[in-house]
Design an enzyme around this catalytic site. Sequence first.
Site, PDB file in Angstrom:
ATOM      1  N   GLY A 260       0.815  -1.211   0.000  1.00  0.00           N
ATOM      2  CA  GLY A 260       0.000   0.000   0.000  1.00  0.00           C
ATOM      3  C   GLY A 260       0.852   1.266   0.000  1.00  0.00           C
ATOM      4  O   GLY A 260       0.332   2.358   0.238  1.00  0.00           O
TER       5      GLY A 260
ATOM      6  N   GLU B  25       5.408   3.045   8.174  1.00  0.00           N
ATOM      7  CA  GLU B  25       5.226   1.794   8.920  1.00  0.00           C
ATOM      8  C   GLU B  25       6.524   1.372   9.585  1.00  0.00           C
ATOM      9  O   GLU B  25       6.532   0.868  10.715  1.00  0.00           O
ATOM     10  CB  GLU B  25       4.741   0.690   7.971  1.00  0.00           C
TER      11      GLU B  25
HETATM   12  C1  5RP Z   1       0.997  -1.243   3.256  1.00  0.00           C
HETATM   13  C2  5RP Z   1       1.411  -2.561   3.769  1.00  0.00           C
HETATM   14  C3  5RP Z   1       0.321  -3.524   4.131  1.00  0.00           C
HETATM   15  O1  5RP Z   1       0.421  -3.810   5.474  1.00  0.00           O
HETATM   16  C4  5RP Z   1       0.491  -4.771   3.293  1.00  0.00           C
HETATM   17  O2  5RP Z   1       0.458  -4.394   1.918  1.00  0.00           O
HETATM   18  C5  5RP Z   1      -0.612  -5.792   3.570  1.00  0.00           C
HETATM   19  O3  5RP Z   1      -1.854  -5.290   3.162  1.00  0.00           O
HETATM   20  P1  5RP Z   1      -3.164  -6.202   3.200  1.00  0.00           P
HETATM   21  O4  5RP Z   1      -3.382  -6.568   4.638  1.00  0.00           O
HETATM   22  O5  5RP Z   1      -4.240  -5.332   2.613  1.00  0.00           O
HETATM   23  O6  5RP Z   1      -2.878  -7.419   2.340  1.00  0.00           O
HETATM   24  O7  5RP Z   1       2.571  -2.876   3.911  1.00  0.00           O
HETATM   25  O8  5RP Z   1       2.074  -0.508   2.784  1.00  0.00           O
END
Ligand code: 5RP
Length: 232
Positions: free
Chosen positions: A106, A112
């Site tokens: 995302g 994060e």
């Molecule tokens: C966003 C992230 C998300 O935590 C990762 O992509 C997992 O997303 P989802 O739970 O929708 O599969 O790192 O940058």
Amino acid sequence: MSKERTPGSFEEEKRAAGESAADLVEDGMVVGLGTGSTVAWTIRRLGRRVGEGLSIQGVATSYQSEAIAISAGIPLTTLSQHPVLDLAIDGADQIDADLNAIKGGGAAHAREKVVAYSARRFVLVSDRSKHAHCLDVAVPIEVLPFSASLARRWLADLGGAPTLRQGRMKDGPVITDNGNFVFDTDFGKITDPEGLGMRISSIPGVVEHGLFTNVDELHVADSGGVQILRRG
Ligand code: 5RP
């Protein structure tokens, strides 16, 4: 990413894993709130617990997690006010047998990572499809737009195949919450995530990469329930 995200898939498993980690949160804690569809279940469950009297504060990792936390009724704070968090909970795109992870599907991995390293305990939540023996999906790498050409060449020198992430419902590249570009970079099988991460970080203009080697615990769900794995 070499593996497409599949919103809507494994929703029950995501919910089970996300809600399981929400039960780790205790009264008075300051909690890092990750981004994505799995940890959204954690945030909504925490919101319900706040409604029942739990007193916590959250630090959001993106505009998305901020919006979900606000609508769930979780009071928010900042790292300036709370530089050390009790716990951070987040999703992942792939997790290996040693609990190393690739995140950034995302494009939120820079914040994060700051939140994860600000926390005394970092917990991931995922459905079983994300768990792999060895990391091999493309690594999201956030770069300053000014350094995109240099980063592309140096990532290729490291053995990667970088692809500039393109927007959906927006022409041109994805712009992160920090105003930067993302190169999804395929390195094939990653046997030394920590070493690769250090080499990527040495490229001028790289803001942050999506390799996380500081995971303490994973709540992973399949149709049989939630399993909790801890770094050995
Ligand atoms: C966003 C992230 C998300 O935590 C990762 O992509 C997992 O997303 P989802 O739970 O929708 O599969 O790192 O940058």
